[in-house]
Write an enzyme that holds these catalytic residues in place. Structure first.
Site, PDB file in Angstrom:
ATOM      1  N   TYR A   1     -12.052  62.965   4.002  1.00  0.00           N
ATOM      2  CA  TYR A   1     -12.530  63.444   2.699  1.00  0.00           C
ATOM      3  C   TYR A   1     -13.295  64.762   2.850  1.00  0.00           C
ATOM      4  O   TYR A   1     -12.870  65.792   2.407  1.00  0.00           O
ATOM      5  CB  TYR A   1     -13.397  62.371   2.035  1.00  0.00           C
TER       6      TYR A   1
ATOM      7  N   ASP B   1      -5.392  62.179 -15.563  1.00  0.00           N
ATOM      8  CA  ASP B   1      -6.512  62.552 -14.697  1.00  0.00           C
ATOM      9  C   ASP B   1      -7.317  63.658 -15.374  1.00  0.00           C
ATOM     10  O   ASP B   1      -6.920  64.817 -15.397  1.00  0.00           O
ATOM     11  CB  ASP B   1      -6.001  63.025 -13.330  1.00  0.00           C
TER      12      ASP B   1
ATOM     13  N   HIS C   1      -7.910  59.456 -12.431  1.00  0.00           N
ATOM     14  CA  HIS C   1      -8.226  59.989 -11.108  1.00  0.00           C
ATOM     15  C   HIS C   1      -8.135  58.927 -10.022  1.00  0.00           C
ATOM     16  O   HIS C   1      -8.034  59.243  -8.847  1.00  0.00           O
ATOM     17  CB  HIS C   1      -9.631  60.603 -11.122  1.00  0.00           C
TER      18      HIS C   1
END
Length: 697
Positions: free
Chosen positions: A468, A632, A667
């Protein structure tokens, strides 16, 4: 289900013998922007208009192309069935008490959404809220729930299709009957009850233009009084006279203090407190955005705050509301990152050492009661509850240990298993090891590598490298059915704790922001090189994967080093770094990224790694499946659309470029079980197919 093993087809030439792909036609337009005298063309700007017929037509054609390609993978349905089979086990959350009931979430295995149950004092069980009845497809989810102190009233928020825009429904918690009207257009909000009168919540004015992509930058806190219309709700703070991008309001447990956290980016906040008992105006506790602080509890006049002010790894302090400038240490900063919870009259200091958990129980003066013995090396979460609650609950997991819930007695310190999932997975057959490798600039980075025992380090193991690297978010070990299927079939799953995350505190986070952002990509690249050098895998067997900011990580990595991996999965990624701040709440990410408007230097740095702007004609990029969703409104799908269009136009070899677009999803949060299984079946199948596997054995 018996373990599967991957086999390569005898004709390995099939890896490179694809026919030329005929991608959907994507028009280019004459459009450019000027940044500090530099002209930047944007031929796919039209794809930012999510409401246009041209965009809708393009999306339909991309969906058809992607489905046609994935449909040719011979073992796609077999992977989907493996996922369904292993996913199909009962999942029960830790219980929590509200009024005369004990509540808990339960999913019987493959339900689209988990159901909220409760038991009364006699042990009688009943359904309290069933989100599966919110919509026919199971794509409307329960996104928030709050009870008043007596447990007699509740308000819950729902998200439709994964949107950040929510609705709030108020009910009598005893009869489960709705009270009053449904509140609409709620975004990035808590629900903070004040007695039986009503509650505080946050939202933005409905934007002009597209609800999906239009900018939202002026948050407001309202008080909704029961029995009144939403249009009559009282504005508490926010708006043009107090413009902040994010405002969160919550009450102390005794409901004496209204606490407001105000911020303009995802890091750094101001703190304001209103003493409701003494009817004061808001008292400024922390001004400016140089540090992050949050109130974790109050005791009489004392406010307890977890802060990283002059403490990059966090410390717990307290102050008297009558002397808000005088802060006193309760738990001093250490070399490891601290988070805090409270319950049963105690403080629980949860530390992270090399991304692994250890926990200490303390009194409210910071004196040690005990260090809690955890089941092993992994991630512990929980240890929260009400003041008089003597039994608290915590979870423990790692990459090869399914999440187990334990009951913990605050007086004796004894733990016992409360809920152990019955997953078809034997941890004894697997290894999860932590290694440390060196990044390009000499920084030492930890990485967890998990796999089935007995693999050979011959460079031929299918491997997913996932990370990430942003927003102070820490990747701690946790079990996943998806990873279990991957490992059960001989795959390796590797997660490096790269800079930009919070594993080593604010300094680690800052080392991956703005003009240091490329450290994140170099850390990730070095992780892949380590795995290949040590024989875990090789370029032809490795996939890189990440979501959101991790989607940026993958997009930047594959354009910087297209030769690093065979397969790439940029998921719901921030991929246009020159325009990310123009959509929804994107401007709030500027602490991590900076913006193209900040300075010539910042613009040039962003452009130098922005995935959309660094696709080069004729370069051979990995086989890529870009993942996004039509609803999203966090990272708008235009990022993925534009990156996909660039790659399809400029790809220099026969590695396919797919754009996978999930319908009725946002999302990531709130997706139905079948949506999650479907996406991951495609991800695993595509990865295996592209590295040359033609059948499962």
């Amino acid at each position: 289900m018996a373990a599967k093993l991957f086999t390569l087809s005898l004709a390995m030439t099939s890896i490179t013998c694809y026919s030329q792909h005929t991608y959907p036609t994507t028009k280019k337009v004459e459009h450019s922007d000027d940044y500090f005298g530099v002209t930047v063309s944007d031929p796919y700007r039209w794809l930012e208009d999510d409401r246009s017929e041209d965009t809708k037509d393009w999306v339909e054609r991309e969906v058809t192309f992607t489905n046609d390609y994935l449909g040719k993978i011979p073992f796609r349905e077999e992977i989907r069935n493996q996922l369904r089979d292993k996913w199909n086990y009962e999942k029960i959350s830790a219980p929590f008490e509200e009024g005369d009931y004990v509540y808990y979430y339960k999913n019987n295995g493959l339900q689209a959404q988990s159901v909220l149950y409760r038991k009364d004092k006699t042990g009688k069980e009943e359904v309290f809220l069933d989100p599966n009845k919110f919509s026919a497809q199971g794509t409307t989810s329960l996104s928030n729930l709050s009870f008043n102190k007596k447990g007699t009233l509740a308000a819950y928020a729902i998200s439709e299709g994964g949107s950040d825009w929510n609705k709030i429904i108020i009910i009598d918690a005893v009869t489960k009957q709705q009270i009053g009207d449904t509140l609409v257009d709620i975004k990035f909000s808590g629900i903070a009850w004040q007695g039986d009168e009503g509650f505080y919540y946050s939202s933005y004015d409905k934007p002009q233009g597209s609800e999906l992509s239009a900018k939202t930058d002026t948050h407001k806190v309202y008080f909704h009084k029961l029995g009144t219309k939403q249009k009559e709700d009282q504005l508490i703070i926010g708006g043009d006279d107090f413009k902040r991008r994010y405002l969160g309001a919550y009450l102390s447990d005794d409901e004496r203090f209204l606490i407001v956290s105000a911020s303009n980016t995802t890091y750094g906040n101001e703190l304001y407190i209103k003493d409701l008992k003494n009817k004061t105006d808001f008292i400024t506790i922390q001004k400016g955005y140089d540090c992050s602080s949050g109130v974790i509890d109050t005791k009489g006049d004392f406010i307890y705050v977890l802060t990283d002010k002059n403490a990059p790894n966090n410390k717990l302090q307290k102050f008297d509301i009558n002397q808000p400038e005088k802060w006193i240490d309760v738990i001093s900063e250490t070399e490891n990152v601290l988070t805090v919870s409270t319950g049963g009259g105690y403080i629980f200091a949860k530390y992270m050492k090399d991304a692994l958990s250890y926990v200490r129980q303390l009194d409210y003066n910071g004196a040690l009661i005990r260090t809690i013995e955890l089941p092993g090396n992994g991630t512990a979460g929980g240890f929260g509850g009400k003041l008089k609650q003597k039994d608290l609950y915590y979870s423990f997991t790692n990459y090869i240990t399914p999440g187990t819930i334990y009951k913990f007695n605050v007086e004796t310190g004894k733990s016992e298993v409360y809920q152990q999932p019955n997953v078809k997975f034997n941890p004894a057959d697997y290894v999860s090891e932590q290694v440390f490798y060196t990044s390009k600039d000499g920084t030492k980075i930890p990485m967890m590598i998990s796999y089935k025992k007995g693999i050979k380090l011959d460079g031929k193991n299918p491997t997913i490298l996932y990370s990430y690297g942003g927003f102070n978010i820490s990747l701690q070990p946790s079990f996943s059915v998806v990873n279990a299927i991957w490992m059960e079939n001989g795959g390796i799953y590797a997660v490096p704790n790269i800079r930009g995350g919070g594993e080593y505190g604010k300094k680690w986070h800052d080392a991956g922001t703005k003009m240091e952002k490329k450290n994140v990509f170099e850390d990730f690249i070095a992780a892949g090189e380590y795995l290949q050098k040590k024989g875990y895998t090789s370029k032809e067997y490795m996939a890189i994967s990440g979501r959101s900011n991790g989607g940026l990580l993958v997009g930047a990595t594959m354009t910087m080093r297209p030769d690093l991996a065979k397969v790439a999965f940029p998921g719901v990624g921030v991929l246009d770094m020159l325009r990310y701040n123009k959509f929804t709440a994107g401007a709030g990410w500027a602490y991590d990224y900076g913006t193209a408007e900040d300075s010539r230097e910042m613009f040039e740095y962003l452009k130098s790694y922005s995935p959309v702007h660094n696709v080069k004609k004729g370069t051979c990029y990995p086989s890529t499946m870009i993942i996004t969703s039509d609803h999203d409104d966090r990272v708008v799908p235009a990022h993925s659309f534009k990156f996909g269009a660039e790659l399809q136009d400029k790809q220099g070899c026969n590695n396919p470029i797919l754009v996978r677009i999930e319908v009725n999803a946002g999302h990531g949060a709130g997706r139905s079980t079948e949506q999650v299984i479907g996406e991951n079946a495609d991800l695993i199948s595509f990865a295996l197919y592209e590295i040359g596997i033609r059948k499962l054995k």
